[in-house]
Structure formats: structure tokens, C-alpha cells
Design a protein around this motif. Structure first.
Motif, PDB file in Angstrom:
ATOM      1  N   SER A 110       9.665  23.161 -43.844  1.00 54.16           N
ATOM      2  CA  SER A 110       8.711  22.117 -44.221  1.00 54.16           C
ATOM      3  C   SER A 110       8.707  20.987 -43.195  1.00 54.16           C
ATOM      4  N   LEU A 111       9.887  20.587 -42.769  1.00 55.57           N
ATOM      5  CA  LEU A 111      10.017  19.526 -41.768  1.00 55.57           C
ATOM      6  C   LEU A 111       9.352  19.932 -40.454  1.00 55.57           C
ATOM      7  N   THR A 112       9.619  21.143 -40.013  1.00 59.63           N
ATOM      8  CA  THR A 112       9.046  21.628 -38.750  1.00 59.63           C
ATOM      9  C   THR A 112       7.521  21.713 -38.833  1.00 59.63           C
ATOM     10  N   ILE A 113       7.020  22.287 -39.903  1.00 55.65           N
ATOM     11  CA  ILE A 113       5.569  22.419 -40.057  1.00 55.65           C
ATOM     12  C   ILE A 113       4.915  21.049 -40.182  1.00 55.65           C
ATOM     13  N   GLY A 114       5.524  20.161 -40.949  1.00 54.71           N
ATOM     14  CA  GLY A 114       4.994  18.804 -41.087  1.00 54.71           C
ATOM     15  C   GLY A 114       4.950  18.067 -39.762  1.00 54.71           C
ATOM     16  N   MET A 115       6.011  18.224 -38.967  1.00 57.12           N
ATOM     17  CA  MET A 115       6.034  17.559 -37.656  1.00 57.12           C
ATOM     18  C   MET A 115       4.981  18.146 -36.724  1.00 57.12           C
ATOM     19  N   LEU A 116       4.827  19.455 -36.739  1.00 58.75           N
ATOM     20  CA  LEU A 116       3.812  20.079 -35.880  1.00 58.75           C
ATOM     21  C   LEU A 116       2.402  19.634 -36.273  1.00 58.75           C
TER      22      LEU A 116
END
Length: 125
Positions: free
Chosen positions: A105-111
Motif C-alpha cells: 500500500s505504501l509503495t503504490i501510494g507513493m508511486l
């Protein structure tokens, strides 16, 4: 202007489909089956990604640490209840399941946040 609108629409689509995408990865990676009746984890994930996107757009990168810190408190409490797994290639601990979902979730949100922060209007000049 048109490119920015298209980009925001793409970010919205990615945001909306991020929940089912993360759930698919978690199902493939885990022997643990979390209850699907209340969808609380899915809603938490959407809120988490929304906050990350907002923090990136506001250039408040350190605030993203609050999300990670709040999830680590949850993980610390769950570590006491984790069973031992006999299948090393599968995630079987509840806390690791939650941590994997959080990191995805963190990675997708940051991207998505970084993608949404692109300003095509400066490229035209």
C-alpha cells in the motif's frame, strides 16, 4: 493542461484498483485467510494510500512516517500471537500479512503520489 487532466484521471483509476491488486498479491503470497466480511483492512488501505498521496502532493514526506509508525504498533501487538509456519515460501503470520499489505500500500501510494505530482504545464514552456 489536457495532459495534467489525463494524468489525474490515470492516478484516480490506479488508486481505485489498488485495493483489489493488493488483495490479489496477498492471496497469492499467504496461507493466512483474513475474514472478508467487514472489509476493514481494505478501507484502511485506501485511507492509507490517500494520506500518502496527499502528503506527497503537499511535499510533507516526513508525515508518511506516521503511517508506518502506526502500523508498527499494530505489528508489535500481533507478534505475540503469530503461529510458526512449516511452509517457508508462504507468509503465514498475521503480522507479516499485515506488514506485506502495508508495504504494498505504501509503495503504490507513493508511486501514485509521485505520478500525480508531475506537472506537464512546465514542459510546454
Amino acid at each position: 493542461m489536457l495532459m495534467n487532466i489525463i494524468l489525474y484521471f490515470l492516478c484516480f483509476i490506479l488508486y481505485m484498483y489498488s485495493g483489489p491488486f493488493i488483495k490479489l498479491i496477498l492471496v497469492k503470497m499467504s496461507t493466512t485467510r483474513m475474514p472478508a466480511s467487514d472489509h476493514v483492512g481494505l478501507l484502511i488501505g485506501y485511507l492509507e494510500r490517500l494520506l500518502i498521496i496527499i502528503f506527497i502532493l503537499l511535499k510533507e514526506y516526513t508525515a508518511i512516517g506516521l503511517i508506518i509508525a502506526s502500523k508498527s504498533i499494530l505489528r508489535f501487538n500481533d507478534m505475540k500471537q503469530d503461529p510458526v509456519t512449516d511452509i517457508p515460501e508462504k507468509v503465514d503470520k498475521r503480522s507479516e500479512y499485515i506488514l506485506l499489505g502495508t508495504m504494498l500500500s505504501l509503495t503504490i501510494g507513493m508511486l501514485i503520489g509521485l505520478l500525480a505530482s508531475i506537472d506537464f504545464s512546465t514542459l510546454d514552456k
